[in-house]
Design a protein around this motif. Sequence first.
Motif, PDB file in Angstrom:
ATOM      1  N   ASP A   1       0.813  -1.227   0.000  1.00 24.51           N
ATOM      2  CA  ASP A   1       0.000   0.000   0.000  1.00 24.51           C
ATOM      3  C   ASP A   1       0.843   1.273   0.000  1.00 24.51           C
ATOM      4  N   ASN A   2       2.050   1.192   0.574  1.00 29.11           N
ATOM      5  CA  ASN A   2       2.872   2.410   0.637  1.00 29.11           C
ATOM      6  C   ASN A   2       3.725   2.613  -0.620  1.00 29.11           C
ATOM      7  N   THR A   3       3.429   1.846  -1.672  1.00 27.82           N
ATOM      8  CA  THR A   3       4.126   2.043  -2.955  1.00 27.82           C
ATOM      9  C   THR A   3       3.763   3.414  -3.535  1.00 27.82           C
ATOM     10  N   GLU A   4       4.770   4.153  -3.955  1.00 27.92           N
ATOM     11  CA  GLU A   4       4.527   5.435  -4.625  1.00 27.92           C
ATOM     12  C   GLU A   4       4.379   5.179  -6.116  1.00 27.92           C
ATOM     13  N   VAL A   5       3.239   5.570  -6.665  1.00 26.76           N
ATOM     14  CA  VAL A   5       2.922   5.268  -8.057  1.00 26.76           C
ATOM     15  C   VAL A   5       3.238   6.484  -8.934  1.00 26.76           C
ATOM     16  N   TYR A   6       4.138   6.258  -9.884  1.00 23.69           N
ATOM     17  CA  TYR A   6       4.507   7.287 -10.858  1.00 23.69           C
ATOM     18  C   TYR A   6       3.921   6.897 -12.210  1.00 23.69           C
ATOM     19  N   CYS A   7       2.744   7.436 -12.520  1.00 22.27           N
ATOM     20  CA  CYS A   7       2.127   7.168 -13.814  1.00 22.27           C
ATOM     21  C   CYS A   7       2.597   8.232 -14.811  1.00 22.27           C
ATOM     22  N   ALA A   8       2.224   8.081 -16.067  1.00 21.68           N
ATOM     23  CA  ALA A   8       2.815   8.911 -17.121  1.00 21.68           C
ATOM     24  C   ALA A   8       1.963  10.111 -17.531  1.00 21.68           C
ATOM     25  N   HIS A   9       0.805  10.292 -16.903  1.00 20.73           N
ATOM     26  CA  HIS A   9      -0.035  11.438 -17.273  1.00 20.73           C
ATOM     27  C   HIS A   9      -0.666  12.092 -16.049  1.00 20.73           C
ATOM     28  N   GLU A  10      -0.883  13.391 -16.162  1.00 21.96           N
ATOM     29  CA  GLU A  10      -1.638  14.155 -15.154  1.00 21.96           C
ATOM     30  C   GLU A  10      -3.106  14.174 -15.596  1.00 21.96           C
ATOM     31  N   TYR A  11      -3.783  13.063 -15.351  1.00 27.52           N
ATOM     32  CA  TYR A  11      -5.200  12.930 -15.718  1.00 27.52           C
ATOM     33  C   TYR A  11      -6.091  12.954 -14.472  1.00 27.52           C
ATOM     34  N   THR A  12      -5.492  13.256 -13.326  1.00 28.93           N
ATOM     35  CA  THR A  12      -6.149  13.000 -12.043  1.00 28.93           C
ATOM     36  C   THR A  12      -7.488  13.714 -11.878  1.00 28.93           C
ATOM     37  N   GLU A  13      -7.536  14.999 -12.243  1.00 28.41           N
ATOM     38  CA  GLU A  13      -8.752  15.763 -11.973  1.00 28.41           C
ATOM     39  C   GLU A  13      -9.946  15.193 -12.767  1.00 28.41           C
ATOM     40  N   ALA A  14      -9.741  14.904 -14.050  1.00 24.65           N
ATOM     41  CA  ALA A  14     -10.823  14.336 -14.875  1.00 24.65           C
ATOM     42  C   ALA A  14     -11.192  12.938 -14.374  1.00 24.65           C
ATOM     43  N   ASN A  15     -10.185  12.161 -14.008  1.00 28.22           N
ATOM     44  CA  ASN A  15     -10.460  10.821 -13.470  1.00 28.22           C
ATOM     45  C   ASN A  15     -11.303  10.917 -12.211  1.00 28.22           C
ATOM     46  N   GLY A  16     -10.951  11.855 -11.346  1.00 25.30           N
ATOM     47  CA  GLY A  16     -11.669  12.012 -10.079  1.00 25.30           C
ATOM     48  C   GLY A  16     -13.115  12.432 -10.284  1.00 25.30           C
ATOM     49  N   ARG A  17     -13.350  13.281 -11.288  1.00 22.10           N
ATOM     50  CA  ARG A  17     -14.738  13.695 -11.562  1.00 22.10           C
ATOM     51  C   ARG A  17     -15.582  12.492 -11.963  1.00 22.10           C
ATOM     52  N   PHE A  18     -15.001  11.603 -12.771  1.00 19.37           N
ATOM     53  CA  PHE A  18     -15.720  10.374 -13.137  1.00 19.37           C
ATOM     54  C   PHE A  18     -15.902   9.481 -11.902  1.00 19.37           C
ATOM     55  N   ALA A  19     -14.851   9.348 -11.122  1.00 24.80           N
ATOM     56  CA  ALA A  19     -14.907   8.490  -9.928  1.00 24.80           C
ATOM     57  C   ALA A  19     -16.041   8.924  -8.995  1.00 24.80           C
ATOM     58  N   LEU A  20     -16.240  10.231  -8.873  1.00 27.13           N
ATOM     59  CA  LEU A  20     -17.299  10.741  -7.987  1.00 27.13           C
ATOM     60  C   LEU A  20     -18.695  10.377  -8.497  1.00 27.13           C
ATOM     61  N   THR A  21     -18.852  10.217  -9.815  1.00 23.73           N
ATOM     62  CA  THR A  21     -20.158   9.797 -10.341  1.00 23.73           C
ATOM     63  C   THR A  21     -20.423   8.326 -10.026  1.00 23.73           C
ATOM     64  N   VAL A  22     -19.352   7.546  -9.900  1.00 23.17           N
ATOM     65  CA  VAL A  22     -19.483   6.108  -9.612  1.00 23.17           C
ATOM     66  C   VAL A  22     -19.707   5.889  -8.119  1.00 23.17           C
ATOM     67  N   ASP A  23     -19.017   6.677  -7.304  1.00 24.32           N
ATOM     68  CA  ASP A  23     -18.915   6.383  -5.875  1.00 24.32           C
ATOM     69  C   ASP A  23     -19.061   7.666  -5.048  1.00 24.32           C
ATOM     70  N   PRO A  24     -20.220   8.373  -5.211  1.00 24.39           N
ATOM     71  CA  PRO A  24     -20.351   9.702  -4.581  1.00 24.39           C
ATOM     72  C   PRO A  24     -20.313   9.668  -3.055  1.00 24.39           C
ATOM     73  N   GLY A  25     -20.608   8.517  -2.465  1.00 23.73           N
ATOM     74  CA  GLY A  25     -20.640   8.438  -1.001  1.00 23.73           C
ATOM     75  C   GLY A  25     -19.305   8.065  -0.375  1.00 23.73           C
ATOM     76  N   ASN A  26     -18.255   7.988  -1.163  1.00 26.10           N
ATOM     77  CA  ASN A  26     -16.937   7.583  -0.668  1.00 26.10           C
ATOM     78  C   ASN A  26     -16.209   8.808  -0.100  1.00 26.10           C
ATOM     79  N   ASP A  27     -16.184   8.911   1.246  1.00 26.87           N
ATOM     80  CA  ASP A  27     -15.620  10.102   1.910  1.00 26.87           C
ATOM     81  C   ASP A  27     -14.153  10.303   1.562  1.00 26.87           C
ATOM     82  N   MET A  28     -13.439   9.183   1.458  1.00 28.72           N
ATOM     83  CA  MET A  28     -12.007   9.286   1.147  1.00 28.72           C
ATOM     84  C   MET A  28     -11.806   9.875  -0.253  1.00 28.72           C
ATOM     85  N   LEU A  29     -12.691   9.478  -1.167  1.00 31.25           N
ATOM     86  CA  LEU A  29     -12.640  10.000  -2.535  1.00 31.25           C
ATOM     87  C   LEU A  29     -12.971  11.496  -2.554  1.00 31.25           C
TER      88      LEU A  29
END
Length: 243
Positions: free
Chosen positions: A163-191
């Motif tokens: 779990d403590n692995t630091e993930v270095y992916c190749a794109h800064e897509y986080t904000e758009a990904n997160g907006r989609f994630a919130l539509t899937v899992d709106p009740g996830n406080d951690m999200l």
Amino acid sequence: MLDVVQIPVLNDNYVYLLGHEGTKTCAVVDPAVAEPVLAAAKERGWRITHILNTHWHGDHTGGNEAIKQATGCTIIGPRAEQAKIPAIDTAVGEGDVVTLPGGDFAHVLDVPGHTAGHIAYHFETQGLLFCGDTLFAMGCGRLFEGTAEQMWVSLHKLAHLPDNTEVYCAHEYTEANGRFALTVDPGNDMLVDRMDEVHRNRAQGFPTVPFLLGVDKATNPFLTAGTVEEFARRRAAKDVFKG
Ligand code: ZN
Ligand code: FE
């Protein structure tokens, strides 16, 4: 000891230098372009000895030839895509170990799905993962050449790392990904909390990569899907999501 330098290039790509101060050498992960990479290495007094490619796409290999020409470095890339990797020297796959001049080493993992031969580099000792376009913060790569089943297996292979692995992916897509994630899992406080932090960071132009694998396992809709069918539905929905 590895010093990771993050170089933002093109619209949203990240290239990484993995530097070793003792030997003044470095490896480059997924050089989309050459110039900023050569400049960053020069600035630190590091000689580029290796390029590590995760897959053949041009935004990950576009700098291969010019960097090799300028430095004489060795290019390492996925065996299953070697015909498509410019100037490749050494083809690797699952189970291979890549060792850098300073002694730091990575295990190679096969993670097909985005492309047919996509690989990731896991520096277990340092807890660092370079996964190209397979796992993104709260997202995953599009299925250009692989099936949903393949990507599902690949993502779970990565999710089994500590779990403590630091993930270095190749794109800064986080904000758009997160907006989609919130539509899937709106009740996830951690999200919800993670997205607040992502918005704050992006508003100031800060990167959201690297991120912790453990946090992603609780907030990434492609990792929290319960079945491969659910994963496939979410991946298809993300493909047409206009966030
Ligand atoms: Zn790609
Ligand atoms: Fe890419």
